[in-house]
Design a protein around this motif. Sequence first.
Motif, mmCIF file in Angstrom:
data_model
loop_
_atom_site.group_PDB
_atom_site.id
_atom_site.type_symbol
_atom_site.label_atom_id
_atom_site.label_comp_id
_atom_site.label_asym_id
_atom_site.label_seq_id
_atom_site.Cartn_x
_atom_site.Cartn_y
_atom_site.Cartn_z
ATOM 1 N N LEU A 187 -3.414 14.836 7.104
ATOM 2 C CA LEU A 187 -1.961 14.023 7.214
ATOM 3 C C LEU A 187 -1.865 12.941 8.012
ATOM 4 O O LEU A 187 -1.404 12.034 7.459
ATOM 5 N N GLN A 188 -2.671 12.674 9.092
ATOM 6 C CA GLN A 188 -2.783 11.609 9.822
ATOM 7 C C GLN A 188 -3.225 10.401 9.093
ATOM 8 O O GLN A 188 -2.630 9.509 9.043
ATOM 9 N N LYS A 189 -4.417 10.633 8.390
ATOM 10 C CA LYS A 189 -4.917 9.686 7.397
ATOM 11 C C LYS A 189 -3.851 9.227 6.511
ATOM 12 O O LYS A 189 -3.928 8.035 6.094
ATOM 13 N N ALA A 190 -3.344 10.267 5.913
ATOM 14 C CA ALA A 190 -2.540 9.841 4.619
ATOM 15 C C ALA A 190 -1.305 8.960 5.474
ATOM 16 O O ALA A 190 -0.891 8.032 4.551
ATOM 17 N N LEU A 191 -0.700 9.262 6.260
ATOM 18 C CA LEU A 191 0.348 8.524 6.977
ATOM 19 C C LEU A 191 -0.257 6.850 7.122
ATOM 20 O O LEU A 191 0.519 5.867 7.047
ATOM 21 N N ALA A 252 6.336 5.214 -5.466
ATOM 22 C CA ALA A 252 4.917 4.626 -6.146
ATOM 23 C C ALA A 252 3.750 4.650 -5.197
ATOM 24 O O ALA A 252 2.658 5.169 -5.394
ATOM 25 N N ILE A 253 4.061 4.326 -3.829
ATOM 26 C CA ILE A 253 2.944 4.404 -2.816
ATOM 27 C C ILE A 253 2.573 5.761 -2.691
ATOM 28 O O ILE A 253 1.527 6.137 -2.532
ATOM 29 N N LEU A 254 3.867 6.619 -2.203
ATOM 30 C CA LEU A 254 3.664 8.006 -1.983
ATOM 31 C C LEU A 254 3.027 8.751 -3.041
ATOM 32 O O LEU A 254 2.046 9.461 -2.750
ATOM 33 N N GLU A 255 3.392 8.562 -4.192
ATOM 34 C CA GLU A 255 2.593 9.189 -5.579
ATOM 35 C C GLU A 255 1.104 8.929 -5.471
ATOM 36 O O GLU A 255 0.212 9.793 -5.810
ATOM 37 N N SER A 256 0.690 7.559 -5.253
ATOM 38 C CA SER A 256 -0.721 7.358 -5.097
ATOM 39 C C SER A 256 -1.557 7.779 -4.190
ATOM 40 O O SER A 256 -2.472 8.176 -4.491
ATOM 41 N N VAL A 257 -0.838 7.490 -3.059
ATOM 42 C CA VAL A 257 -1.575 8.228 -1.931
ATOM 43 C C VAL A 257 -1.893 9.739 -1.814
ATOM 44 O O VAL A 257 -3.006 10.164 -1.609
ATOM 45 N N ALA A 258 -0.769 10.352 -2.364
ATOM 46 C CA ALA A 258 -0.896 11.880 -2.349
ATOM 47 C C ALA A 258 -2.117 12.243 -3.685
ATOM 48 O O ALA A 258 -2.737 13.122 -3.520
ATOM 49 N N LYS A 259 -1.868 11.379 -4.814
ATOM 50 C CA LYS A 259 -2.892 11.644 -5.758
ATOM 51 C C LYS A 259 -4.473 11.300 -5.477
ATOM 52 O O LYS A 259 -5.343 12.056 -5.673
ATOM 53 N N CYS A 263 -6.524 14.026 -2.063
ATOM 54 C CA CYS A 263 -7.612 14.704 -2.763
ATOM 55 C C CYS A 263 -8.737 14.801 -1.859
ATOM 56 O O CYS A 263 -9.634 15.868 -2.246
ATOM 57 N N TYR A 264 -8.989 14.000 -0.925
ATOM 58 C CA TYR A 264 -10.175 14.298 -0.313
ATOM 59 C C TYR A 264 -10.061 14.964 1.199
ATOM 60 O O TYR A 264 -8.903 14.858 1.659
ATOM 61 N N SER A 265 -10.689 15.519 1.573
ATOM 62 C CA SER A 265 -10.449 16.249 2.871
ATOM 63 C C SER A 265 -10.287 15.380 4.150
ATOM 64 O O SER A 265 -10.508 14.056 4.106
ATOM 65 N N ALA A 324 -10.247 4.150 -3.058
ATOM 66 C CA ALA A 324 -10.585 5.517 -2.636
ATOM 67 C C ALA A 324 -11.960 5.940 -3.053
ATOM 68 O O ALA A 324 -12.950 6.263 -2.339
ATOM 69 N N GLN A 325 -12.525 5.539 -4.364
ATOM 70 C CA GLN A 325 -13.297 6.085 -5.222
ATOM 71 C C GLN A 325 -14.453 5.304 -4.544
ATOM 72 O O GLN A 325 -15.639 5.942 -4.131
#
Length: 331
Positions: A187-191, A252-259, A263-265, A324-325
């Motif tokens: 969660l911290q990294k996603a934020l 748009a940003i939220l959806e992309s980061v979530a997807k 997806c990574y730990s 990300a990849q």
Amino acid sequence: MSERKVFCEECRHDVTFNVAVKQMKGTIKGETYSYLGKVAHCADCGSEIYVSEINDYNLKALYDKYREKNEIISLEAILKIPEKYAIGKRPISLLLGWGEQTFSRYCDGDIPTKQYSDILKRIYDNPGYYDEILEKNKGNLKTTASYDKSKRAVAAILGTGTVEKTKIDLVIGYLLNQCEDITPLALQKALYYIQGFYYAFYKTFLFSEDCQAWVHGPVYREIYFRYRDYKFDPIECSDEFDDSVFSSSEKAILESVAKHICCYSGKVLEKFTHSEAPWLSARGELLENVPSDRMILKEQMGEYFSAVKEKYNMINPNDIKVYAQTMFQQI
């Protein structure tokens, strides 16, 4: 006369009994107290008999006298606190910085110390005081749901209306709803990535909070304390989330980061951030395992993620996937 039957030691069989009120005395902590209690007598032989609920009644009457004499909050008032403020017994203990079972024990009849009693009295009598504690120590709670529910209850009592969530709280609500098994670390990294990529695309930051360069990567301090008790476990998501609170650009940003990021730990994302300029610059000369609360400057985040957007020729937020990849292939 009670229709219930209990065993009589004299008659040697179960009997009905009569109950009478009697002035009684009892001792607590070396001091004797007088109180009105009850006594049961066998309806057949008249001898005094033991009845569990009458014994409980007498103990409570004695404790009530002790509470009254020593100005200790009543059991009735203690039991009303969770209902009044829509919060569980354990969360109340956490808010107050007590042992997790402390308030539960008081609800079961244990007598609080005078110090703890005064705190509970003030909480019961003064919703404004409780609201201050709730705001100051909300990071102690294990879930945002506990805070939100109690905040709505105290706001209704105080007449302050609906509680407005901050932008970062809304973002967290979205992530918990959209990302399966998201841990506090992830969660911290996603934020952090939402903040950085939102700036890269729209030249402004989504929320005002600053993050710090901790050993395990960027961390929003207040959010850490809010969810730290989950440790390595996924954070619970209690409610459905209405994402209509976000604009199309935010979504748009939220959806992309979530997807593409979530997806990574959390450990993988930690490694991402350890190779990125904002965390490295904030850490400076510190060794990787040395604790630090140094701030990651928003300006550095903005510069770094703007450069990432340009380097990877990102046209829209979905292009975050390429970054990300690439990062994953490099660790």
